[in-house]
Design a protein around this motif. Structure first.
Motif, PDB file in Angstrom:
ATOM      1  N   GLU A 142       0.831  -1.197   0.000  1.00  0.00           N
ATOM      2  CA  GLU A 142       0.000   0.000   0.000  1.00  0.00           C
ATOM      3  C   GLU A 142       0.874   1.258   0.000  1.00  0.00           C
ATOM      4  O   GLU A 142       0.622   2.215  -0.735  1.00  0.00           O
ATOM      5  CB  GLU A 142      -0.927   0.006   1.208  1.00  0.00           C
ATOM      6  N   ASP A 143       1.932   1.227   0.814  1.00  0.00           N
ATOM      7  CA  ASP A 143       2.855   2.366   0.866  1.00  0.00           C
ATOM      8  C   ASP A 143       3.578   2.549  -0.470  1.00  0.00           C
ATOM      9  O   ASP A 143       3.756   3.677  -0.941  1.00  0.00           O
ATOM     10  CB  ASP A 143       3.892   2.162   1.967  1.00  0.00           C
ATOM     11  N   LEU A 144       4.008   1.444  -1.070  1.00  0.00           N
ATOM     12  CA  LEU A 144       4.717   1.535  -2.347  1.00  0.00           C
ATOM     13  C   LEU A 144       3.804   2.090  -3.436  1.00  0.00           C
ATOM     14  O   LEU A 144       4.216   2.932  -4.239  1.00  0.00           O
ATOM     15  CB  LEU A 144       5.250   0.160  -2.757  1.00  0.00           C
ATOM     16  N   LEU A 145       2.564   1.631  -3.455  1.00  0.00           N
ATOM     17  CA  LEU A 145       1.610   2.114  -4.452  1.00  0.00           C
ATOM     18  C   LEU A 145       1.304   3.595  -4.257  1.00  0.00           C
ATOM     19  O   LEU A 145       1.165   4.348  -5.229  1.00  0.00           O
ATOM     20  CB  LEU A 145       0.326   1.292  -4.381  1.00  0.00           C
ATOM     21  N   ALA A 146       1.252   4.033  -3.004  1.00  0.00           N
ATOM     22  CA  ALA A 146       1.017   5.451  -2.725  1.00  0.00           C
ATOM     23  C   ALA A 146       2.200   6.288  -3.204  1.00  0.00           C
ATOM     24  O   ALA A 146       2.014   7.374  -3.783  1.00  0.00           O
ATOM     25  CB  ALA A 146       0.787   5.659  -1.230  1.00  0.00           C
ATOM     26  N   ALA A 150       2.189   9.151  -6.207  1.00  0.00           N
ATOM     27  CA  ALA A 150       2.664  10.511  -5.968  1.00  0.00           C
ATOM     28  C   ALA A 150       3.796  10.904  -6.914  1.00  0.00           C
ATOM     29  O   ALA A 150       3.892  12.063  -7.330  1.00  0.00           O
ATOM     30  CB  ALA A 150       3.133  10.641  -4.517  1.00  0.00           C
ATOM     31  N   ASP A 151       4.641   9.946  -7.265  1.00  0.00           N
ATOM     32  CA  ASP A 151       5.809  10.259  -8.098  1.00  0.00           C
ATOM     33  C   ASP A 151       6.264   8.997  -8.836  1.00  0.00           C
ATOM     34  O   ASP A 151       7.201   8.333  -8.411  1.00  0.00           O
ATOM     35  CB  ASP A 151       6.943  10.800  -7.222  1.00  0.00           C
ATOM     36  N   PRO A 152       5.610   8.653  -9.953  1.00  0.00           N
ATOM     37  CA  PRO A 152       5.958   7.423 -10.676  1.00  0.00           C
ATOM     38  C   PRO A 152       7.428   7.367 -11.089  1.00  0.00           C
ATOM     39  O   PRO A 152       8.088   6.338 -10.914  1.00  0.00           O
ATOM     40  CB  PRO A 152       5.036   7.461 -11.896  1.00  0.00           C
ATOM     41  N   ALA A 153       7.956   8.462 -11.618  1.00  0.00           N
ATOM     42  CA  ALA A 153       9.340   8.466 -12.092  1.00  0.00           C
ATOM     43  C   ALA A 153      10.333   8.345 -10.945  1.00  0.00           C
ATOM     44  O   ALA A 153      11.437   7.825 -11.114  1.00  0.00           O
ATOM     45  CB  ALA A 153       9.624   9.730 -12.893  1.00  0.00           C
ATOM     46  N   GLY A 154       9.946   8.813  -9.763  1.00  0.00           N
ATOM     47  CA  GLY A 154      10.842   8.763  -8.613  1.00  0.00           C
ATOM     48  C   GLY A 154      10.687   7.510  -7.782  1.00  0.00           C
ATOM     49  O   GLY A 154      11.317   7.380  -6.737  1.00  0.00           O
ATOM     50  N   SER A 202      21.462   2.217  -1.526  1.00  0.00           N
ATOM     51  CA  SER A 202      21.939   3.569  -1.802  1.00  0.00           C
ATOM     52  C   SER A 202      20.792   4.537  -2.111  1.00  0.00           C
ATOM     53  O   SER A 202      21.014   5.752  -2.206  1.00  0.00           O
ATOM     54  CB  SER A 202      22.908   3.558  -2.991  1.00  0.00           C
ATOM     55  N   GLY A 203      19.579   4.009  -2.292  1.00  0.00           N
ATOM     56  CA  GLY A 203      18.435   4.852  -2.592  1.00  0.00           C
ATOM     57  C   GLY A 203      18.233   5.110  -4.071  1.00  0.00           C
ATOM     58  O   GLY A 203      17.359   5.889  -4.458  1.00  0.00           O
ATOM     59  N   GLU A 204      19.013   4.442  -4.920  1.00  0.00           N
ATOM     60  CA  GLU A 204      18.855   4.614  -6.364  1.00  0.00           C
ATOM     61  C   GLU A 204      17.515   4.085  -6.846  1.00  0.00           C
ATOM     62  O   GLU A 204      16.943   4.585  -7.812  1.00  0.00           O
ATOM     63  CB  GLU A 204      19.998   3.912  -7.097  1.00  0.00           C
TER      64      GLU A 204
END
Length: 326
Positions: A142-146, A150-154, A202-204
């Motif tokens: 649910e969190d990932l989908l939210a 909010a920001d598909p590219a990010g 690394s957050g990539e």
């Protein structure tokens, strides 16, 4: 509902739900040695499957010695090409592979397919999982989908396979089943599971699409959180990890893994390899490896293996066309 079935000959057992009955010690050694050819880098599912199988076979006394060679490149095509081009000198080699050999031949990543090799045996299954870094604010699908909304590219999802490969396909299946545009998912490929994991930490990438057994190892090491598993029910190897279906995402998937040999392998040599793998299932050494990795036992040799692969080729081809990958 998106479901990729294993085929009627596949034996799917709930992981660790029951033990193998009547485990027996290996009788006589079946094979002197096996050289395992691994089409990807260290840390991936192919690597773990080859080394785990070799460990069980040697510890059980069915195989004298096992050696391993990682040969990355071309989405697995480099190793396949090598085995075909050097067939006569590789009668002692077994190459591990899995669903990607079907996917990548369909998409033309390499010119060969499973029919160009000697089919030895399908051996195990591995569910897929979506994981996030241990410090990620994302704790569920649910969190990932939210985050995606909010920001598909990010909100990139990574995987240890090429675009249109299995990790990509699984991510697309999950997102489509969740009502999202699968083609809008930003997928970043990595050559092996280890490199993909580094990108996650690394957050990539926001999340990683990977094999369940790899996810369990990473979760046990405290490096990731498993936010979704593509099993029908929770798996004992990670009982706290929720299935996709529990979270309202009606999709399941299991990836087979098995072994192939060089084309033209003599029938007697093929029979010996198949005999060793068949006997492996009745050993406590294999059960230890299987349970540790959260694998499902699948065993289909020879004609059964070929029929299963042909069925999966049709199923995956239809699914990839639906998702726009073909």
């Amino acid at each position: 509902m998106t479901t990729l079935k294993l085929g009627r000959r596949a034996l799917i057992a709930a992981v660790a739900a029951i033990g193998l009955t009547g485990p027996a010690l290996a009788e006589d050694q079946v094979v002197d040695s096996i050289h395992f050819l691994i089409p990807g880098g260290a840390g991936g599912g192919w690597d773990g499957t080859a080394r785990g199988t070799g460990e069980a076979l040697t510890n059980a006394g069915l195989v004298g010695t096992a050696s391993y060679e990682n040969m990355s490149g071309g989405g697995g095509g480099k190793a396949i090409g090598y085995l075909i081009e050097n067939a006569d000198s590789n009668h002692g080699t077994l190459m591990v592979n899995s669903t990607p050999i079907v996917i990548r031949s369909l998409t033309g990543v390499f010119p060969h397919n499973f029919r160009d090799l000697t089919l030895v045996s399908g051996t195990i299954g591995d569910y897929a999982a979506i994981v996030v870094g241990k410090d990620s604010p994302i704790n569920s699908m649910e969190d990932l989908l939210a985050a995606f909304d909010a920001d598909p590219a990010g909100t990139a999802i990574g995987g240890g396979s090429v675009p249109g490969g299995m990790d990509h396909l699984v991510a697309a299946m999950v997102m489509e089943a969740a009502g999202k545009d699968a083609l809008a998912v930003k997928y970043i490929p990595y050559d092996a599971g280890g490199k993909a994991m580094a990108a996650l930490l690394s957050g990539e990438i926001a999340a990683l699409s990977t094999g369940f057994s790899e996810a369990v190892d990473l979760a046990n090491a405290g490096e990731v959180k498993i936010i979704g598993v593509t099993a029908e029910e929770r798996v004992d190897a990670a009982p706290d990890a929720m299935t996709m279906k529990e979270q309202g995402i009606d999709t399941t998937f299991v990836n087979w893994r098995g072994f192939f040999a060089a084309p033209g392998l003599p029938e007697d040599k093929l029979a010996v390899y198949q005999d060793a793998i068949a006997k492996m299932y009745d050993t406590p050494e294999w059960e230890e490896v299987r349970a540790r990795n959260g694998w499902v036992n699948i065993h289909n040799s020879g004609d059964d293996f070929q029929s299963f692969l042909e069925q999966q080729e049709q199923q995956i081809g239809d699914l990839m066309k639906k998702l726009g990958f073909l």
